[in-house]
Design a protein around this motif. Sequence first.
Motif, short mmCIF file in Angstrom:
data_model
loop_
_atom_site.label_atom_id
_atom_site.label_comp_id
_atom_site.label_asym_id
_atom_site.label_seq_id
_atom_site.Cartn_x
_atom_site.Cartn_y
_atom_site.Cartn_z
N ARG A 18 0.83 -1.20 0.00
CA ARG A 18 0.00 0.00 0.00
C ARG A 18 0.86 1.26 0.00
N LEU A 22 1.35 4.20 -3.06
CA LEU A 22 1.07 5.62 -2.91
C LEU A 22 2.22 6.47 -3.42
N ALA A 126 4.54 9.44 0.51
CA ALA A 126 3.57 8.42 0.89
C ALA A 126 2.72 8.88 2.06
N THR A 129 0.17 11.56 0.79
CA THR A 129 -0.94 10.95 0.07
C THR A 129 -1.85 10.18 1.01
N SER A 130 -1.27 9.52 2.00
CA SER A 130 -2.07 8.77 2.97
C SER A 130 -2.97 9.72 3.77
N ILE A 133 -5.86 10.57 1.56
CA ILE A 133 -6.78 9.45 1.45
C ILE A 133 -7.64 9.34 2.71
N TYR A 239 -1.48 6.64 -7.05
CA TYR A 239 -0.85 5.33 -6.99
C TYR A 239 -1.08 4.60 -8.28
#
Length: 258
Positions: A18, A22, A126, A129-130, A133, A239
Amino acid sequence: MNGAAPAASDIIHGAFVRLNALAPLDQTAMSALNAAVARARTVSARTEFQTEGEVAPRVTLILNGWAARTRVMEDGRRQIINFLLPGDLIFTQAADQLAVANLTAVTDLVICDGPDPDVSPSLAAAYTTSRYIEKSFLYGQVSRLGRLTAQERVADVLLELLERHEMAGLAQAGKFAIPVTQEMLADAVGLTPVHVNRVLQSARQAGMLTWKGGMIELHGWSTLRRKCGHQRLRASSFYRGDRSSHSNGHERAESPTP
C-alpha cells in the motif's frame, strides 16, 4: 495485551504494498520501515489501544490486522468512524496532540511507530498521500451517513473496503477478507444489526455478493458502484495500478511489490 510481534516477513507485505503504491519507496524509506517493523508490537483483538483524550503518538502504522476508530455515547451506543487496514497510517499533527477518538483492535493487530518522514522524500510523499486518502474516506463517511439509503450505505462501505484492499494488494476479482460482524458493520453505517442483516440478505438473493467464512465477494461490482453512486477515491492518480474494466464486470488494480 501487548506482546512480541511476529517475524517481519510474515506481516509487512500488504502494508508495504500500500505505501509503495502511494509513492514508490526508495531504499532509504524501505530501510527506515524495516527498522520500524523490527520494533513492532501486537495488540490482542477487542483491546482498546488508544483512548479519546489521551496523548497520541505522532504516527502509527498498521502492519497487519484490522482496527476501528470509534466514538462511544454515554448510553453505550457506538459509532465506528472508519476501519483501519494494513498499510493505513494513524496521524496526529504534533507529538503532544490528544486523540480525538478511540482506537480498538478488531482482530489481533500488529502496529509500529511510523518512521520520521524526513528520512526520505518518497516516504514523505507516501505520508502526504495517505493523509489525503484518510481525509477523503472521512468525508465519504459523512456523506454516506447523511445522504445515502440503507442499501446504498452498506454497498458503499463494502465498495470502499474493496478499493482499500486493492491498494494493499489484498483483493482479487472483487474478493477480500472481512473479519467483522454484522453488528460492527451496523455501527459503521448507522443502522441496526437487524436492518443490516435484511440488506445483506437482499443483496445475496439478488446475486450481488457472497459472504462466507470471513470472506466477501462482490459480484458485478461495477454495476453496484453505479447503483449506489459510489465514487472511486480521487487520490487514485497518486498510486499505480490497472483500473480498466473487464468484460466480466470485474475491475482489478494490481499493486507493485516493494
